[in-house]
Write a protein that holds these residues in place. Structure first.
Motif, PDB file in Angstrom:
ATOM      1  N   ARG A   1      24.487 -29.268 -17.367  1.00 14.98           N
ATOM      2  CA  ARG A   1      25.146 -28.869 -16.482  1.00 14.98           C
ATOM      3  C   ARG A   1      26.840 -29.328 -17.013  1.00 14.98           C
ATOM      4  N   ASN A   2      26.398 -30.652 -17.393  1.00 18.13           N
ATOM      5  CA  ASN A   2      28.295 -30.848 -19.019  1.00 18.13           C
ATOM      6  C   ASN A   2      27.536 -30.301 -19.339  1.00 18.13           C
ATOM      7  N   PHE A   3      26.415 -30.215 -20.659  1.00 18.18           N
ATOM      8  CA  PHE A   3      25.992 -29.952 -22.067  1.00 18.18           C
ATOM      9  C   PHE A   3      26.465 -28.393 -21.771  1.00 18.18           C
ATOM     10  N   ALA A   4      25.902 -27.583 -20.674  1.00 16.46           N
ATOM     11  CA  ALA A   4      26.440 -26.186 -20.703  1.00 16.46           C
ATOM     12  C   ALA A   4      27.830 -25.974 -20.445  1.00 16.46           C
ATOM     13  N   ASP A   5      28.326 -26.885 -19.819  1.00 17.23           N
ATOM     14  CA  ASP A   5      29.916 -26.448 -18.835  1.00 17.23           C
ATOM     15  C   ASP A   5      30.758 -26.371 -20.829  1.00 17.23           C
ATOM     16  N   SER A   6      30.131 -27.801 -21.028  1.00 18.93           N
ATOM     17  CA  SER A   6      31.703 -27.772 -22.249  1.00 18.93           C
ATOM     18  C   SER A   6      31.589 -27.343 -23.563  1.00 18.93           C
ATOM     19  N   GLN A   7      29.766 -26.680 -23.295  1.00 17.27           N
ATOM     20  CA  GLN A   7      29.799 -25.685 -24.212  1.00 17.27           C
ATOM     21  C   GLN A   7      29.679 -24.186 -24.303  1.00 17.27           C
ATOM     22  N   ALA A   8      29.857 -23.878 -22.907  1.00 20.12           N
ATOM     23  CA  ALA A   8      30.429 -22.704 -22.511  1.00 20.12           C
ATOM     24  C   ALA A   8      31.345 -22.683 -22.579  1.00 20.12           C
ATOM     25  N   LYS A   9      32.795 -23.475 -22.563  1.00 23.43           N
ATOM     26  CA  LYS A   9      34.388 -23.385 -22.279  1.00 23.43           C
ATOM     27  C   LYS A   9      34.641 -23.299 -23.824  1.00 23.43           C
ATOM     28  N   LYS A  10      33.787 -24.202 -24.612  1.00 23.43           N
ATOM     29  CA  LYS A  10      34.384 -24.233 -26.028  1.00 23.43           C
ATOM     30  C   LYS A  10      34.529 -22.646 -26.746  1.00 23.43           C
ATOM     31  N   LEU A  11      33.058 -21.817 -26.220  1.00 18.35           N
ATOM     32  CA  LEU A  11      32.306 -20.934 -26.882  1.00 18.35           C
ATOM     33  C   LEU A  11      33.424 -19.418 -26.066  1.00 18.35           C
ATOM     34  N   GLY A  12      33.921 -19.687 -24.831  1.00 17.95           N
ATOM     35  CA  GLY A  12      34.466 -18.889 -23.773  1.00 17.95           C
ATOM     36  C   GLY A  12      33.068 -18.142 -23.376  1.00 17.95           C
ATOM     37  N   MET A  13      32.532 -19.021 -22.440  1.00 20.72           N
ATOM     38  CA  MET A  13      31.596 -18.216 -22.323  1.00 20.72           C
ATOM     39  C   MET A  13      31.317 -19.318 -20.575  1.00 20.72           C
ATOM     40  N   GLU A  14      30.472 -17.748 -19.573  1.00 21.57           N
ATOM     41  CA  GLU A  14      29.939 -18.591 -18.301  1.00 21.57           C
ATOM     42  C   GLU A  14      29.050 -19.629 -18.479  1.00 21.57           C
ATOM     43  N   PRO A  15      28.850 -21.110 -18.229  1.00 25.68           N
ATOM     44  CA  PRO A  15      28.010 -21.421 -18.272  1.00 25.68           C
ATOM     45  C   PRO A  15      26.609 -20.942 -18.191  1.00 25.68           C
ATOM     46  N   GLU A  16      26.068 -20.602 -16.871  1.00 26.35           N
ATOM     47  CA  GLU A  16      24.780 -20.163 -16.594  1.00 26.35           C
ATOM     48  C   GLU A  16      24.461 -19.551 -18.386  1.00 26.35           C
ATOM     49  N   ASP A  17      25.600 -17.993 -19.019  1.00 18.52           N
ATOM     50  CA  ASP A  17      25.455 -17.626 -19.662  1.00 18.52           C
ATOM     51  C   ASP A  17      24.780 -17.998 -21.280  1.00 18.52           C
ATOM     52  N   TYR A  18      25.684 -18.793 -21.085  1.00 19.75           N
ATOM     53  CA  TYR A  18      25.383 -19.968 -22.435  1.00 19.75           C
ATOM     54  C   TYR A  18      23.995 -21.019 -22.289  1.00 19.75           C
TER      55      TYR A  18
END
Length: 182
Positions: A105-122
């Motif tokens: 979750r921490n990794f996906a949340d951080s990456q999703a935020k950086k890329l403008g995506m939802e964490p689940e989609d990322y």
């Protein structure tokens, strides 16, 4: 046994990745060309946190090279890729307090935020993107040195042999690998 081998190679894949900063580069900047295939900062930004991108270059070059070589050998990993996706593509529920779920979750949340995506989609796209690399790396190493036959105590030796195979592959094609950003 197969999952143990996949886990071992996944760990090997992440060992190839380290830690630095990619600030100042544009997504379209070419980091490396591996036998004609470009790797861009954008490719790396999708896969890694910004502070780890620069040290991920060598590992990514190896992964691209392994995929190319495995395809050249006509190694088919479609079934393994689908298995990895099915097994790992589910974003962990918030109520899952396990350490693995927290890391994901921490990794996906951080990456999703950086890329403008939802964490689940990322996370789903990340698993899809990395599954092929993992499956090809696993299949290629097994093609060269055979399947892991030992017990858990022997996994480090198998990983060392696998890493040696990857380093030999890089050495074989060193004249066809250009790294522009170090």
């Amino acid at each position: 046994m197969r999952n143990l081998c996949q886990l071992s190679l996944l760990i090997l894949f992440f060992i190839l990745v380290g830690c630095s900063n990619s600030t100042g580069y544009k997504n379209e900047d070419v980091v490396a060309i591996v036998r004609g295939e470009e790797i861009t900062i954008g490719d790396l930004r999708f896969l890694y946190p910004d502070e780890k991108i620069m040290d991920a270059i060598e590992g990514t070059v190896k992964a691209v090279l392994v995929i190319q070589e495995a395809k050249k050998l006509k190694i088919d990993v479609a079934e393994e890729v689908q298995e990895i996706i099915e097994e790992h593509a589910t974003y962990p529920a918030e109520e899952d307090a396990s350490p693995v779920a927290e890391v994901i979750r921490n990794f996906a949340d951080s990456q999703a935020k950086k890329l403008g995506m939802e964490p689940e989609d990322y996370y789903k796209k990340y698993i899809e993107a990395t599954s092929e690399s993992m499956a090809y790396m696993n299949a290629y190493v097994q093609e060269i040195i055979g399947e892991f036959q030992g017990d858990i105590d022997d996994i480090d030796e198998y990983n060392e042999q696998g890493n040696k195979v990857l380093n030999e592959l890089v050495a074989k094609y060193k004249d066809e690998i250009k790294i522009f950003i170090k």
